[in-house]
Enzyme design. Structure first.
Site, PDB file in Angstrom:
ATOM      1  N   ILE A   1      -6.828  -5.026   7.091  1.00  0.00           N
ATOM      2  CA  ILE A   1      -6.358  -6.150   6.276  1.00  0.00           C
ATOM      3  C   ILE A   1      -7.021  -6.210   4.906  1.00  0.00           C
ATOM      4  O   ILE A   1      -6.630  -7.024   4.071  1.00  0.00           O
ATOM      5  CB  ILE A   1      -6.530  -7.479   7.028  1.00  0.00           C
TER       6      ILE A   1
ATOM      7  N   ASP B   1       0.823  -1.202   0.000  1.00  0.00           N
ATOM      8  CA  ASP B   1       0.000   0.000   0.000  1.00  0.00           C
ATOM      9  C   ASP B   1       0.865   1.263   0.000  1.00  0.00           C
ATOM     10  O   ASP B   1       1.981   1.269   0.527  1.00  0.00           O
ATOM     11  CB  ASP B   1      -0.905  -0.009   1.233  1.00  0.00           C
TER      12      ASP B   1
ATOM     13  N   ARG C   1       1.679  -4.881   6.162  1.00  0.00           N
ATOM     14  CA  ARG C   1       0.998  -3.839   5.390  1.00  0.00           C
ATOM     15  C   ARG C   1       1.798  -2.556   5.494  1.00  0.00           C
ATOM     16  O   ARG C   1       2.108  -2.090   6.593  1.00  0.00           O
ATOM     17  CB  ARG C   1      -0.423  -3.596   5.878  1.00  0.00           C
TER      18      ARG C   1
ATOM     19  N   ASN D   1       1.376   3.386  -2.909  1.00  0.00           N
ATOM     20  CA  ASN D   1       1.940   3.821  -4.187  1.00  0.00           C
ATOM     21  C   ASN D   1       1.387   5.173  -4.631  1.00  0.00           C
ATOM     22  O   ASN D   1       2.139   6.058  -5.069  1.00  0.00           O
ATOM     23  CB  ASN D   1       1.657   2.783  -5.274  1.00  0.00           C
TER      24      ASN D   1
ATOM     25  N   TRP E   1       2.631   8.025  -2.442  1.00  0.00           N
ATOM     26  CA  TRP E   1       4.044   8.266  -2.729  1.00  0.00           C
ATOM     27  C   TRP E   1       4.187   9.169  -3.953  1.00  0.00           C
ATOM     28  O   TRP E   1       4.996  10.099  -3.971  1.00  0.00           O
ATOM     29  CB  TRP E   1       4.738   6.937  -2.955  1.00  0.00           C
TER      30      TRP E   1
ATOM     31  N   ASN F   1     -10.682  -2.856  -6.123  1.00  0.00           N
ATOM     32  CA  ASN F   1      -9.929  -1.833  -6.847  1.00  0.00           C
ATOM     33  C   ASN F   1     -10.567  -1.430  -8.176  1.00  0.00           C
ATOM     34  O   ASN F   1     -10.187  -0.403  -8.765  1.00  0.00           O
ATOM     35  CB  ASN F   1      -8.497  -2.297  -7.107  1.00  0.00           C
ATOM     36  N   TRP F   2     -11.543  -2.199  -8.646  1.00  0.00           N
ATOM     37  CA  TRP F   2     -12.265  -1.798  -9.858  1.00  0.00           C
ATOM     38  C   TRP F   2     -13.024  -0.499  -9.644  1.00  0.00           C
ATOM     39  O   TRP F   2     -13.437   0.149 -10.618  1.00  0.00           O
ATOM     40  CB  TRP F   2     -13.234  -2.898 -10.279  1.00  0.00           C
TER      41      TRP F   2
END
Length: 239
Positions: free
Chosen positions: A192, A17, A185, A19, A22, A65-66
């Site tokens: 979770i 997790d 994580r 990205n 960042w 995530n869709w």
């Protein structure tokens, strides 16, 4: 290469997790962060033998995530195709066996073909067992497993009285894998997110602040070493 840590985790699962955050911190698009995160995967995979980790499972894309923007989802799918094509040879040469878990029905045909080809290419490797969770959700996995189990009962291949907590795992996507010992994580989130719910019933958890593109093999080694000092009782009491 150093000697493996005998008391460390055999199977580590990672929720990669951070990205997007960042990239945002650097004024760049979220996909810039996802690309940086993909590059980090190889370093962690290649460090597994040094810390005694035989199995590594990474959460690449969840069934939830869709819900992200069409641009981000399309970019991620393109990144997965590029990653598999680019990394296949290196993974095979390093002795990594790659498996994918998750529902492939919604994935495009080209990506599924690349996944199948990579699994076949690496099927005899044993240095590291890398499992990539792609379009994966644990509740979805359990639902699909239950359907398969129910079909076997209906067909007379399984007696309902024989169904117990040892039966269902044989129908899960992870049926050939040991349960994870340690779940990590990154990014400071302490949840979770529908990842390996059944399999992680007795896993140790580490929630760390590091964003995934900044996660290093040194931090990975430290977390594995810390696991070795934990008192694992599995519900019992040591006398």
């Amino acid at each position: 290469m150093s000697d493996p840590v005998s008391t460390g985790p055999r199977h580590v699962a990672i929720i990669m997790d951070g990205n997007g955050r960042w990239a945002t911190q650097r004024g760049r698009p979220r996909l810039f962060g996802h690309r940086a995160g993909a590059r980090r995967v190889r370093e962690v995979v290649e460090s597994c033998p040094d810390v005694g980790v035989e199995y590594l499972t990474i959460f690449a894309f969840s069934t939830e995530n869709w819900r992200r923007t069409q641009v981000e989802v399309a970019g991620l799918m393109s990144l997965f195709r590029m990653y598999i094509s680019r990394e296949a040879r290196a993974l095979d040469q390093f002795g990594v066996r790659v498996r994918f878990i998750g529902d492939r029905v919604r994935l495009d045909a080209k990506l599924v073909t690349l996944m199948d080809d990579l699994e076949k290419l690496t099927c005899n490797n044993t240095a590291v067992h890398l499992t990539i969770a792609l379009n994966y959700g644990s509740r979805d996995e359990v639902a699909r497993a239950t359907k398969r189990l129910a079909r076997d009962v209906a067909a007379g291949n399984l007696d309902p009285d024989d169904v117990n907590e040892e039966t269902l795992p044989k129908y899960l996507d992870t049926c050939v894998l040991p349960d994870p010992d340690l779940v990590i994580r990154t990014s400071g989130e302490a949840r979770i997110s529908n990842f390996l719910l059944w399999q992680s019933a007795y896993a140790e958890y580490e929630f760390i602040d590091t964003l995934w593109p900044d996660f290093t093999k040194e931090e990975f080694a430290q977390l594995c070493a810390s696991y070795g000092g934990r008192d694992r009782r599995f519900g019992g009491v040591k006398t």
